[in-house]
Design a protein around this motif. Structure first.
Motif, PDB file in Angstrom:
ATOM      1  N   ALA A   1      42.744  43.559  31.222  1.00  0.00           N
ATOM      2  CA  ALA A   1      41.470  42.957  30.796  1.00  0.00           C
ATOM      3  C   ALA A   1      41.574  42.551  29.336  1.00  0.00           C
ATOM      4  CB  ALA A   1      40.332  43.940  30.993  1.00  0.00           C
ATOM      5  N   GLU A   2      41.096  41.338  29.042  1.00  0.00           N
ATOM      6  CA  GLU A   2      41.150  40.837  27.672  1.00  0.00           C
ATOM      7  C   GLU A   2      39.787  40.808  26.997  1.00  0.00           C
ATOM      8  OE1 GLU A   2      43.199  37.068  27.914  1.00  0.00           O
ATOM      9  OE2 GLU A   2      45.138  38.076  27.925  1.00  0.00           O
ATOM     10  N   SER A   3      38.735  41.219  27.717  1.00  0.00           N
ATOM     11  CA  SER A   3      37.401  41.226  27.117  1.00  0.00           C
ATOM     12  C   SER A   3      36.501  42.168  27.902  1.00  0.00           C
ATOM     13  CB  SER A   3      36.794  39.818  27.133  1.00  0.00           C
ATOM     14  OG  SER A   3      36.401  39.477  28.452  1.00  0.00           O
ATOM     15  N   PRO A   4      35.419  42.624  27.263  1.00  0.00           N
ATOM     16  CA  PRO A   4      34.447  43.439  27.994  1.00  0.00           C
ATOM     17  C   PRO A   4      33.852  42.685  29.186  1.00  0.00           C
ATOM     18  CG  PRO A   4      34.083  43.633  25.637  1.00  0.00           C
ATOM     19  CD  PRO A   4      35.105  42.537  25.833  1.00  0.00           C
TER      20      PRO A   4
ATOM     21  N   LEU B   1      43.828  41.824  41.055  1.00  0.00           N
ATOM     22  CA  LEU B   1      44.834  41.860  40.000  1.00  0.00           C
ATOM     23  C   LEU B   1      44.214  41.265  38.737  1.00  0.00           C
ATOM     24  CD1 LEU B   1      48.010  40.606  41.892  1.00  0.00           C
ATOM     25  CD2 LEU B   1      47.285  42.956  41.456  1.00  0.00           C
ATOM     26  N   THR B   2      44.752  41.631  37.596  1.00  0.00           N
ATOM     27  CA  THR B   2      44.315  41.022  36.343  1.00  0.00           C
ATOM     28  C   THR B   2      45.412  40.110  35.816  1.00  0.00           C
ATOM     29  OG1 THR B   2      45.106  42.942  35.095  1.00  0.00           O
ATOM     30  CG2 THR B   2      42.775  42.924  35.698  1.00  0.00           C
ATOM     31  N   GLN B   3      44.989  39.080  35.063  1.00  0.00           N
ATOM     32  CA  GLN B   3      45.913  38.107  34.481  1.00  0.00           C
ATOM     33  C   GLN B   3      46.872  37.574  35.545  1.00  0.00           C
ATOM     34  OE1 GLN B   3      44.894  37.097  31.589  1.00  0.00           O
ATOM     35  NE2 GLN B   3      43.394  38.742  31.695  1.00  0.00           N
ATOM     36  N   VAL B   4      46.292  36.904  36.536  1.00  0.00           N
ATOM     37  CA  VAL B   4      47.030  36.389  37.689  1.00  0.00           C
ATOM     38  C   VAL B   4      47.668  35.046  37.338  1.00  0.00           C
ATOM     39  CG1 VAL B   4      46.822  35.681  40.099  1.00  0.00           C
ATOM     40  CG2 VAL B   4      45.381  37.541  39.216  1.00  0.00           C
ATOM     41  N   PRO B   5      48.997  34.940  37.421  1.00  0.00           N
ATOM     42  CA  PRO B   5      49.645  33.659  37.110  1.00  0.00           C
ATOM     43  C   PRO B   5      49.423  32.634  38.217  1.00  0.00           C
ATOM     44  CG  PRO B   5      51.279  35.253  37.820  1.00  0.00           C
ATOM     45  CD  PRO B   5      49.959  35.981  37.768  1.00  0.00           C
ATOM     46  N   VAL B   6      49.114  31.410  37.802  1.00  0.00           N
ATOM     47  CA  VAL B   6      48.922  30.307  38.751  1.00  0.00           C
ATOM     48  C   VAL B   6      49.776  29.130  38.280  1.00  0.00           C
ATOM     49  CG1 VAL B   6      47.276  28.711  39.798  1.00  0.00           C
ATOM     50  CG2 VAL B   6      46.547  31.043  39.223  1.00  0.00           C
ATOM     51  N   PRO B   7      50.885  28.844  38.983  1.00  0.00           N
ATOM     52  CA  PRO B   7      51.699  27.676  38.629  1.00  0.00           C
ATOM     53  C   PRO B   7      50.931  26.398  38.985  1.00  0.00           C
ATOM     54  CG  PRO B   7      52.894  29.182  40.091  1.00  0.00           C
ATOM     55  CD  PRO B   7      51.475  29.617  40.064  1.00  0.00           C
TER      56      PRO B   7
ATOM     57  N   GLY C   1      41.926  38.187  40.161  1.00  0.00           N
ATOM     58  CA  GLY C   1      42.109  37.423  41.375  1.00  0.00           C
ATOM     59  C   GLY C   1      42.884  38.138  42.455  1.00  0.00           C
ATOM     60  N   TRP C   2      42.930  37.449  43.572  1.00  0.00           N
ATOM     61  CA  TRP C   2      43.638  37.902  44.760  1.00  0.00           C
ATOM     62  C   TRP C   2      44.594  36.787  45.173  1.00  0.00           C
ATOM     63  CZ3 TRP C   2      38.412  38.348  43.912  1.00  0.00           C
ATOM     64  CH2 TRP C   2      37.910  39.640  43.824  1.00  0.00           C
ATOM     65  N   PRO C   3      45.847  36.854  44.751  1.00  0.00           N
ATOM     66  CA  PRO C   3      46.807  35.790  45.066  1.00  0.00           C
ATOM     67  C   PRO C   3      46.969  35.536  46.561  1.00  0.00           C
ATOM     68  CG  PRO C   3      47.705  37.240  43.390  1.00  0.00           C
ATOM     69  CD  PRO C   3      46.436  37.881  43.887  1.00  0.00           C
ATOM     70  N   GLU C   4      46.845  36.576  47.370  1.00  0.00           N
ATOM     71  CA  GLU C   4      47.031  36.412  48.807  1.00  0.00           C
ATOM     72  C   GLU C   4      46.001  35.482  49.433  1.00  0.00           C
ATOM     73  OE1 GLU C   4      46.138  39.161  47.097  1.00  0.00           O
ATOM     74  OE2 GLU C   4      45.274  40.666  48.429  1.00  0.00           O
ATOM     75  N   TRP C   5      44.855  35.284  48.745  1.00  0.00           N
ATOM     76  CA  TRP C   5      43.801  34.394  49.248  1.00  0.00           C
ATOM     77  C   TRP C   5      43.542  33.233  48.287  1.00  0.00           C
ATOM     78  CZ3 TRP C   5      41.770  39.759  49.251  1.00  0.00           C
ATOM     79  CH2 TRP C   5      42.143  40.443  50.412  1.00  0.00           C
TER      80      TRP C   5
END
Length: 119
Positions: free
Chosen positions: A4-7, A25-31, A42-46
């Motif tokens: 987490a990067e903020s409250p 998940l936190t800080q999810v990478p999205v190409p 986010g939830w990468p699986e969805w």
């Protein structure tokens, strides 16, 4: 979660867990076509994410244009994103009702709020 990067991000995560969603998940990478961007939660699986937008994120017109291009690239990559601000407050009617239609019915049918996280 150290991601987490903020409250505001922590508040969103708390609301999601309180309302019975799977742990995001936190800080999810999205190409994307513009490079890799990270979603707050986010939830990468969805391919579903949450972005918390604090006011300091948009200090200039260039900041706004950059964020618009970023958002467009993420959605073009197939992701669905719920954007949250402080004005939204992490209420059940707010975030949960916006998020639930984006996740599979197998996840959202019969969501059970976590009473240990209720205020």
């Amino acid at each position: 979660d150290a991601g987490a990067e903020s409250p505001g991000e922590s508040g969103c995560r708390w609301a999601v867990l309180r309302d019975g969603f799977p742990v995001p998940l936190t800080q999810v990478p999205v190409p994307t076509r513009l490079g890799t961007f990270w979603l707050d939660l986010g939830w990468p699986e969805w391919s579903v994410g949450i972005e918390y937008d604090g006011r300091v994120k948009y200090r200039t017109h260039d900041d706004l244009v950059h964020e618009k291009r970023r958002h467009d690239a993420i959605t073009e990559a197939g992701w669905r994103v719920v954007r949250v601000t402080a004005e939204d407050r992490p209420t059940r009617a707010g975030l949960t009702n916006r998020l639930a239609p984006l996740l599979p019915a197998t996840v959202t049918t019969g969501l059970r709020p976590r009473v240990d996280l209720a205020r």
